[in-house]
Each structure stands twice: as C-alpha cells, then as structure tokens.
Design a protein around this motif. Structure first.
Motif, mmCIF file in Angstrom:
data_model
loop_
_atom_site.group_PDB
_atom_site.id
_atom_site.type_symbol
_atom_site.label_atom_id
_atom_site.label_comp_id
_atom_site.label_asym_id
_atom_site.label_seq_id
_atom_site.Cartn_x
_atom_site.Cartn_y
_atom_site.Cartn_z
ATOM 1 N N GLU B 142 -10.181 -1.873 -4.836
ATOM 2 C CA GLU B 142 -8.743 -2.044 -5.035
ATOM 3 C C GLU B 142 -7.964 -1.686 -3.766
ATOM 4 N N LEU B 144 -9.006 -1.563 -0.684
ATOM 5 C CA LEU B 144 -9.306 -2.463 0.440
ATOM 6 C C LEU B 144 -8.606 -3.813 0.254
ATOM 7 N N ALA B 145 -8.613 -4.326 -0.978
ATOM 8 C CA ALA B 145 -7.943 -5.612 -1.230
ATOM 9 C C ALA B 145 -6.435 -5.487 -1.033
ATOM 10 N N GLN B 146 -5.863 -4.369 -1.497
ATOM 11 C CA GLN B 146 -4.424 -4.162 -1.291
ATOM 12 C C GLN B 146 -4.095 -4.043 0.193
ATOM 13 N N ALA B 148 -5.829 -5.284 2.737
ATOM 14 C CA ALA B 148 -6.179 -6.453 3.544
ATOM 15 C C ALA B 148 -5.464 -7.724 3.109
ATOM 16 N N GLY B 149 -5.044 -7.795 1.845
ATOM 17 C CA GLY B 149 -4.586 -9.060 1.273
ATOM 18 C C GLY B 149 -3.106 -9.342 1.434
ATOM 19 N N GLU B 151 -0.524 -8.301 -0.037
ATOM 20 C CA GLU B 151 0.382 -7.150 -0.060
ATOM 21 C C GLU B 151 0.141 -6.218 1.122
#
Lengths: 294, 294
Positions: B142, B144-146, B148-149, B151
């Motif tokens: 969660e 890492l995705a927040q 890198a993505g 957002e």
C-alpha cells in the motif's frame, strides 16, 4: 444459457464500470492524469476478464460483487497494457475500438504516465479493499504481478516483438500467447475462485480451464484478423500479416486453426466439469469466446 | 559520523546490488527483457533510497538485511521511473550517470517494457518475501503504490510536465517535489521503521523526518543544476533552465534556496530526535544530502 450469460454480462459490466469511475474519482491526483486514466478505462469493450472473475464467483455460489476490487485491478492492468501497446514506438495504433488511442488524445508522455499510474494503482486498489483478508490480498497481488509482469504479460509482449518478421514454431507461438493474453484471463478465473473459497484441487482445475480459454481466445483473435469485419472489431483487418506476425491460421492453415480452437474449447469444458462448480456461465463464456465476431 | 555512514553505505550498496542481481537472475522471462532491466538496475548511483530504509532499521537496533526485499522493490521502482523519464517523449535524455540511457541501448519499445516489468515485479518481490508477515506485506504494498502511483510520484511527474514553461509558486513547486521525489524517499524511511517494529508515534516522526529530507534533497538537486560539476553529476548543467522548469534558486534566489535547504535539514534533525531512534546514521545522511556534489 447464452441469454443468462448475456444478462449477467450486462449487469456486471455496469457494476465494474461504476466501480472504475469511483476508484478514479476518489484519487488525489492531477486532473489531466485522472482524465487520461479514465478515458481509456471507459473506452468500452466486453470486459471479458472481469466477467470471468465474476462468473467464477457465481459458479461457486458466491456474490460476484465480492470480486469488485480484484476485477477493477485486473481491468486497470489490461487497460494500461493497451495504452502502452498502442504507443508509436510499440504498435503505433491510432485507433482502439474505433476511438482515438490515448496518446492521440493526451500526447505520448501523458499516455505513458497514465499507463504507469493504472498499473501502480491496480495493486493499491487490491490492498485497500475492505473485503479481503491480508492473506487473500497477498495472494491476489502475487498472482496479478506474476500474470502481468516479466514472467507473464510483459514477458509475452517482449517475445512477441522479438518474433516479428520471424517464422515461429507452434510451441513458440503458444508461449507468447500463454503469457501475453492467457495469464491475465487466468488471473481473472483464479481470483474469482480464490475469493469464493475454492480448495487447492478446484483451483488447479480452474487454472486448466483458464489456460485453454486463453489459447482459444487468441486463436479466435487471429482468425478475426483474417476473416473479421473491420467495422465490428474497430481496427484494420490484416494488421498481423502487415506486421509479419506469426498467427495460428498462418501456421496451421485456417482449417487447422479452427480445429485447434474447438479442441481447446472442449478441453476448457472438460476442466470445468472437474471443478464441480455450476458450469452455466463459464461454459457459455467458452461458447462466446469461440463464436465472437469482434 | 561521516565515516560510519560511509562504511555503512558501502556495505549495504553491495548487499542491495547483489540482491538486485539475484532477483533478476531467478526470473523466468525473455533474456532481452532481463538484460534491459538489469542494465538500468546496475547503472550505479548512491542507492540513497534503499540506504535510508536500511539506516532506519539500524537506527532501531534491527538487522538492516531485514529490509532487503522492501529495499530491492524500492530501487526497482526508482529505476523504472528513470527509464520512463528518459524516453524521447518525456525528458529525452541520452545519458544517465554518464552512461547511455536504456532506450539508447535497447530501443524505445524495450525500454518501455523494461520499465513496466520493473514496476510490476517490485510488488511481486515484496509479497514473495519469506521474511514478512501478511500484514507487513499489505502495508508495504500500500505505501509503495501510494508513493509511486497517481497519488505520488507519477502524479508529481505529471504536474511537473504541466508546470514546464510556467512560473510556479513555491507552494506548487513543493507539491511537485513532495510527490515526484519525496514520496519514494519517505517510503524508504517508513518501510524500514515499520519492519523494525516502530509504533504509531515513532512512525509519524519518521514520516516528518523523511518529508524534510525529501525537500532538502530536491533543493540541493536544483542548486547542483546551477552550480554543480557536469562531470560529477553525469548530465548537462543548466538543463532545468533549458526546459523552463521552475526551481528553488529561480524562485528564492540562490541565497534563499540555500537558506531553505538548511531550514529543512534542521527540521529533519529535530524530527529525528523525536523518534527516539539512534540518530547516528540518519543524521549523517541529512548532512550528506545537504553537502553532496553529485
């Protein structure tokens, strides 16, 4: 059966599309990025991958909506792959389902970023689901990454590019399609079965079902590239031949390709029996994939 | 202090690089894809993000190697972002750390795929770790995705592109850098603290530390683009000005930028005190970031 499937597909296409709108809507991100992500997510299509996921849940007597976040993630990954595939340095396509491709509307840089954003966000949507246990989330992320990444779709895409202009063996062609197309379809079926609580043995049969569905899907794709209607499939006919891609009809003759198509469809139906799930929707989906004209 | 950090950095740079080799080596994927992923992963650099992760673990008395998979994933995400940023339709850079960029060596299509593969595989490496609990894996994915993505980094990258040629306010500039650069640095610190078992209050102070480190990092980057040595930083000096990018020196004058740099460095050190962790390595890292010449 076909009617039951058609009602199911219509219902869950809508459910999926409103979930996709909602997950983009709630993003705290620049408006242009949200717009370009949303443009490709809402570009239509039959949503066959999420439908497989929902149908696997239904086949085991569970509410298909349990699969909502896993299905949204799947469609985001599929959509990112279309955006990147269409780029000038890749397939250089101006149209996708009859609409201008993402980079034609937003420019190349924004299209690359929209793809990167969808890919990354897919994993976020799974782990932020309020419905799954931590163990389920970990398995879903692992399966999705394996299906989409270097050991799956991206690997298949690279082999496909390297195979252009070469004559491939049937084995090489199957390797490419198993990875490029088959793995995401398999994730759909497997994610649905997992969330429905299927046991190890059932999961193995669902996997086998999905493998044959994936190959059948690709054979029909190749057949449509020769015999299909340009208007219906929304892209130029004969584009595989133009790109010197190996295809099933080229390798097996058209008659041989159709025979292989039926063989894989039958194998999918047999595997489906072994799962002991209600076969209604998942067998109608095989029928649909084999007979589709777009 | 600086010597302790220098020994630590040398040791864990090697640990990280051999982990990165190993994770690529074991991939069941086309050779060209593995080569292009590996080319950019092994292109050097100080590995500042993973070092922050390892140092956070050490600061709480834990073995830094506990963070190996979380750090490898972080460096893969950072590397994918460099590959995509360098593409002709993005920053169009031929050189990175003095070496030809990925697309110059492998071609544009393969570079896009190598980036996609690294991004996807990063999540796989985390969830396949034999060392983390399911709950830790879910949190790491969660965060890492927040980071890198849409957002985080990708959102910052989009805002950065949209800001080119415009005069930004200091607030807008901080928004871009907080997301484009800061979020991945923050993930490094937070992942290390999480795996070391930090409590909620400590995590909040580590986050604050990382926020100020991130801004300081970017200010120094902007300063180096004006005052740095081309040979040392491995790219052309003045490239921000050439691209009409807003920078801290342009916005605050060079003197003001250096003042802001010191202010953020001090704030980072204060936050570090509140974590009650051993400050040796993490404070030396602030010093390093503020005084680095490449």
């Amino acid at each position: 059966m076909a009617e039951e499937l058609s009602i199911f597909m219509k219902e869950y296409k809508e459910v999926l599309e409103s979930e996709l709108s909602a997950v983009i809507e709630r993003l705290d991100a620049p408006e242009t990025l949200k717009k370009s992500m949303n443009y490709s997510l809402q570009a239509g299509g039959k949503r066959i991958r999420p439908v497989l996921l929902f149908a696997a849940l239904a086949s085991l007597g569970k509410d298909p909506k349990l699969g909502l976040e896993a299905a949204a993630a799947l469609e985001m990954i599929h959509t990112y792959s279309l955006i990147h595939d269409d780029l000038p340095s890749m397939d250089d396509d101006d149209l996708r389902r009859g609409q201008p491709t993402n980079h034609k509307v937003f420019g190349e840089a924004a299209a690359i970023l929209a793809g990167d954003a969808l890919l990354t966000y897919a994993f976020q949507v799974i782990v932020q689901s309020p419905h799954y246990s931590s163990e389920q989330k970990v398995t879903l992320v692992e399966w999705l990454a394996q299906a989409a990444g270097p050991e799956g779709m991206v690997g298949g895409q690279m082999s496909d590019m390297e195979g252009e202009g070469k004559e491939l063996t049937l084995e090489e062609l199957e390797y490419i399609h198993k990875n490029k197309t088959g793995r995401l379809l398999t994730y759909g079926v497997m994610a649905g079965a997992l969330l429905a609580g299927a046991n190890e043995e059932q999961l193995a049969h669902f996997k086998n079902y999905a493998f044959h569905v994936g190959i059948a899907f690709q054979i029909q794709d190749d057949i449509l590239d020769v015999e299909g209607s340009e208007e219906k499939i929304g892209k130029r006919i004969g584009s595989d031949t133009a790109k010197e891609k190996s295809t099933y009809p080229a390798l097996l003759t058209m008659e041989g390709a159709k025979e292989a198509l039926n063989k894989h469809a039958d194998a999918a139906l047999t595997a489906l029996q072994y799962t002991k799930a209600d076969p209604a929707l998942l067998s109608a989906l095989v029928e649909l994939i084999v007979t589709r004209d777009r």
